[in-house]
Design an enzyme around this catalytic site. Structure first.
Site, PDB file in Angstrom:
ATOM      1  N   ASP A 167       0.864  -1.167   0.000  1.00 29.22           N
ATOM      2  CA  ASP A 167       0.000   0.000   0.000  1.00 29.22           C
ATOM      3  C   ASP A 167       0.914   1.235   0.000  1.00 29.22           C
ATOM      4  O   ASP A 167       2.132   1.137   0.179  1.00 29.22           O
ATOM      5  CB  ASP A 167      -0.977  -0.014   1.184  1.00 29.22           C
TER       6      ASP A 167
HETATM    7  C1  BGC Z   1      -4.945   3.322  -0.134  1.00 31.56           C
HETATM    8  C2  BGC Z   1      -5.074   2.302  -1.238  1.00 31.56           C
HETATM    9  C3  BGC Z   1      -4.904   2.971  -2.560  1.00 31.56           C
HETATM   10  C4  BGC Z   1      -3.537   3.630  -2.593  1.00 31.56           C
HETATM   11  C5  BGC Z   1      -3.197   4.282  -3.916  1.00 31.56           C
HETATM   12  C6  BGC Z   1      -3.678   4.162  -0.266  1.00 31.56           C
HETATM   13  O1  BGC Z   1      -3.692   5.236   0.596  1.00 31.56           O
HETATM   14  O2  BGC Z   1      -4.969   2.671   1.106  1.00 31.56           O
HETATM   15  O3  BGC Z   1      -6.309   1.648  -1.142  1.00 31.56           O
HETATM   16  O4  BGC Z   1      -5.045   2.050  -3.601  1.00 31.56           O
HETATM   17  O5  BGC Z   1      -3.499   4.622  -1.593  1.00 31.56           O
HETATM   18  O6  BGC Z   1      -3.916   5.410  -4.158  1.00 31.56           O
END
Ligand code: BGC
Length: 772
Positions: A299
């Site tokens: 993530d």
């Molecule tokens: C979120 C993810 C997301 C990623 C990219 C993160 O803050 O938890 O779900 O896909 O950002 O934007």
């Protein structure tokens, strides 16, 4: 393809690769259970050409918020540019539009040694530009075909805009309404998350990832993210083996089996181990036991964040833990690019691990057809023709109306006649053209949704007077409209009630009031946890004031989480749950309000009496003292019911249904055998309508305590007035097994209950026994 700058040996191998690649006809099977031999050969031949910096580069993903002019002159962007030129980046996220994606791909194609194309990723969560209901809302349709269809339209629009990969679906079982990301998933039930997740994956990926209308899906967040303590985002998760295997992991197992091309790990720790650095989850279970050959992306920044968790000493240590644990790609932590080579030299990680991770990246690039043509998704004409088309908007309206749940409808106040003389449309969300787009609205344009006020006006004729009053502002604007959601401080209006008088005035002179209240788009989503799940700001005051002068209130709820509706449901005769329904919100709600569509949605989450009951879910375990009159002390509350105000699976229709004659074709089976359950469902009202027939079971005694009820199947059927249909479900090993105390999936002999009905409180029950 430019190969002139490559050394001779490379030219030979790469022309071989490209010749093999240009044989068409061959579909790239997105199911990852069996590897495609010809792709594996190509992956090997590319891997054989790669130097260590290039290999590590494939494991790096950057965000590039730039447009077609490319990276800016900031230090960060210049760093990214240099890395792109050297072929030391595997993927970019947040670059959108054909023009921008082409420009970025060109940097790699024109400068790097091996010209390995980038994959472009974006959070396409519920539509790209045509916005569908938020995933929680869409799940309320219990209609897997339309969920698949909306995902496939989202994929088509994204792919036509040059994208290859979405970070969806989120299949985190979510049981705490305080958590802001409840809006992003399929609710509180593992079975529902699994089947909805699979439908979405199939919609995004189609049968062939190399098709220009499909994109790679990403099952997230692996794992446990929905179980953050007290509903606080990113928070610690304390679950044991039973909860992990029987509640959290089943949707992910289903996603792996359905061939989700990628997984994303999670921000949270599970029992002290950050998910990003969790070897058992990623290497042993996902890549080992489940034999899944896709790509795990971290993530955002989650590798680096293991320092803040207190699990890694520094970024280098974090990189070591993450790679060892099986996180293949580093999203925005800059840990892999800085440290993997040194870690390799120090033998803290192995070349085998790096190669395995790189293979997973290359495999996906081959599957997407990017080696064949790095610009295959870059076609401006397709972008123009496919994005935000009339056809897509028509589907968005259909999905939206199917997602609406009728929670209460005393004296059949709904549907309204289109001949009414006057309708008051009141509330801070009544003419809001932005909130219906919800959070995570990708390229959905600010203020582009149809508001309910507009929807009502579109639906009625000139003889019906529409009186509008906002009543109160929900929030006080603090930054420019449409700005980055993460910067948006939500300041609720708790002082300015000057608009209530006008609301009262219009309510007084109208036959009926549509009161549009709830949550705005950014009250839910990432980093949007709340301790109060009621009507914030001055919405309660507005409700009470309007109620005093007109009792014919239809509460039209817009929200991204289960809310506390206790007072509202005490006084309002009618409540319509409308979530954040997307681009066509107002038209879809009007379809239901005026009876052009008979509501058929059912709640995918329990709605509590108050926030103190959270986390609240129907498939809880019994304690030794379940709530009962027999006990002086029991598991529950003294000041509130233990059960939900509106339970999981619940939703009304403008008609009524009855369930009779539940039959099992056997009373006894051996583990591995089948039982057929059938029930007669009759439309007892005077309108055609759809009903979601739900099957629940209970395993009465288990080596782990089993939930009091578990959803195990459902079917949505259409019935004409007076019509009866027999609905059957097959109960088999898959239905009855669970992850037992033997650490394996098996059916334990003993007695089982079976229920069928229109929601999780159904009492229509039979029992059977599984014998040894
Ligand atoms: C979120 C993810 C997301 C990623 C990219 C993160 O803050 O938890 O779900 O896909 O950002 O934007």
């Amino acid at each position: 393809m430019k190969i002139a700058i490559l050394p001779l040996k490379l030219i030979i191998i790469s022309s071989l690769i490209f010749t093999v690649l240009s044989c068409k006809n061959e579909t790239t099977n997105p199911k990852h259970s069996t590897l495609n031999e010809s792709i594996e050969k190509k992956v090997d031949s590319v891997l054989a050409l790669m130097q260590i910096n290039e290999k590590i580069g494939q494991l790096v993903q950057y965000s590039g918020k730039w447009n077609a002019t490319g990276p800016s002159s900031t230090k960060g962007d210049q760093h990214k540019l240099e890395k792109l030129k050297k072929g030391e980046v595997g993927s970019m996220l947040n670059i959108t539009s054909v023009a921008s994606i082409r420009e970025t791909q060109k940097i790699v194609m024109e400068h790097s040694r091996l010209k390995i194309p980038l994959i472009f990723a974006y959070d396409v969560i519920h539509g790209y530009k045509t916005i569908f209901p938020i995933p929680l809302g869409e799940t309320a349709s219990w209609d897997l075909d339309i969920m698949k269809q909306s995902a496939s339209i989202a994929a088509k629009e994204s792919a036509a805009s040059g994208l290859n990969w979405t970070f969806a679906p989120m299949i985190d079982v979510s049981r705490d309404a305080r958590w802001g990301r409840v809006m992003e998933g399929a609710g509180e039930d593992p079975y529902l998350n699994a089947v909805v997740g699979v439908a979405r994956i199939e919609g995004f990926q189609g049968d062939d990832l190399s098709d220009i209308n499909t994109i790679a899906a990403c099952a997230k967040h692996f794992a446990g993210y929905g179980f953050g303590e007290a509903g606080r985002d990113y928070n610690t998760v304390n679950v044991g083996a039973n909860e992990l295997h029987n509640t959290i992991l089943p949707p992910f197992k289903a996603a792996a089996e359905a061939g989700a091309a990628t997984f994303m790990n999670a921000f949270n720790d599970i029992d002290g181990i950050p998910a990003t650095g969790h070897k058992i989850l990623q290497r042993d279970i996902l890549k080992g036991e489940w034999n899944w050959s896709g790509l795990v992306v971290s993530d955002w920044g989650s590798i680096g964040e293991m320092r803040a968790h207190g699990y890694a000493e520094d970024k280098k240590h974090a990189a070591e833990i993450a790679l060892n644990a099986g996180s293949d790609m580093d999203m925005e932590s800059y840990a892999y690019e800085a440290h993997l080579e040194t870690l390799l030299n120090e033998k803290k990680i192995s070349i085998h691990q790096i190669d395995d991770a790189v293979r997973r990246v290359l495999r996906l690039k081959f599957e997407l057809g990017l080696f064949d043509d790095p610009y295959k998704y870059c076609n401006e004409q397709r972008e123009k023709d496919n994005v935000y088309s009339k056809e897509n908007l028509a589907v968005a309206r259909d999905v939206a109306r199917k997602s609406i749940v009728l929670l209460k409808n005393e004296n059949s106040l709904l549907p309204l006649s289109k001949q009414l003389k006057s309708i008051a449309v009141i509330g801070p969300l009544a003419d809001d053209k932005d909130s219906p787009l919800g959070n995570w609205r990708a390229k959905g344009e600010y203020n582009s949704a149809v508001s309910l006020l507009e929807g009502v006006k579109n639906a009625v004729g000139e003889n019906t007077k529409i009186h509008y009053a906002k009543g109160v502002d929900l929030t006080i604007p603090t930054i420019a409209p449409g700005a980055n959601q993460f910067l948006l401080p939500l300041k609720f209006n708790t002082t300015d009630d000057s608009g209530i008088a006008k609301a009262v005035e219009v309510a007084k002179k109208s036959d009926v009031v549509l009161l549009v209240i709830g949550e705005n788009a950014y009250q839910t989503g990432e980093g949007r946890s709340q301790t109060n799940i009621g009507f914030l700001g001055l919405q309660n005051e507005l409700l009470e004031a309007v109620y005093k002068v007109n009792k014919n209130i239809v509460i039209v709820l817009m929200n991204g989480r289960p809310m506390d509706l206790s007072r509202a449901s005490e006084i309002a005769p009618t409540i319509l749950e409308c979530w954040h329904l997307g681009s066509e919100s107002g038209n879809a709600i009007a379809d239901v309000v005026f009876g052009d569509y008979n509501p058929s949605g059912k709640l995918p989450v329990s709605f509590p009496h108050n926030v103190g009951q959270e986390p609240l879910y129907y498939n809880q375990k019994n304690t030794g003292r379940p709530y009962s009159n027999k006990h002086v002390t029991f598991s529950g509350y003294r000041d509130a019911p233990k059960k939900a105000l509106y339970p999981f699976g619940f939703g009304l229709s403008y008609t009524t249904f009855s369930y009779d004659d539940l039959q099992l074709d056997k009373n006894e089976i051996k583990a591995g055998g089948d039982i057929k359950a059938s029930v007669n469902v009759t439309n007892t009202g005077d309108r055609a309508g759809e009903e979601v027939v739900q099957l629940y079971i209970r395993d009465l005694v288990g080596s782990f305590v089993r939930p009091v009820k578990e959803l195990k199947g459902f079917e949505k059927i259409m019935l004409n007035p007076g019509e009866t249909k027999t609905v059957s479900f097959t109960i088999n090993e898959k239905t009855l097994q669970f992850y037992t105390a033997n650490n394996t999936w098996e059916v334990e002999p003993g007695e089982f209950n079976v229920w069928v009905g229109g929601d999780s409180t159904t009492t229509l029950k039979k029992s059977f026994t599984v014998i040894e």
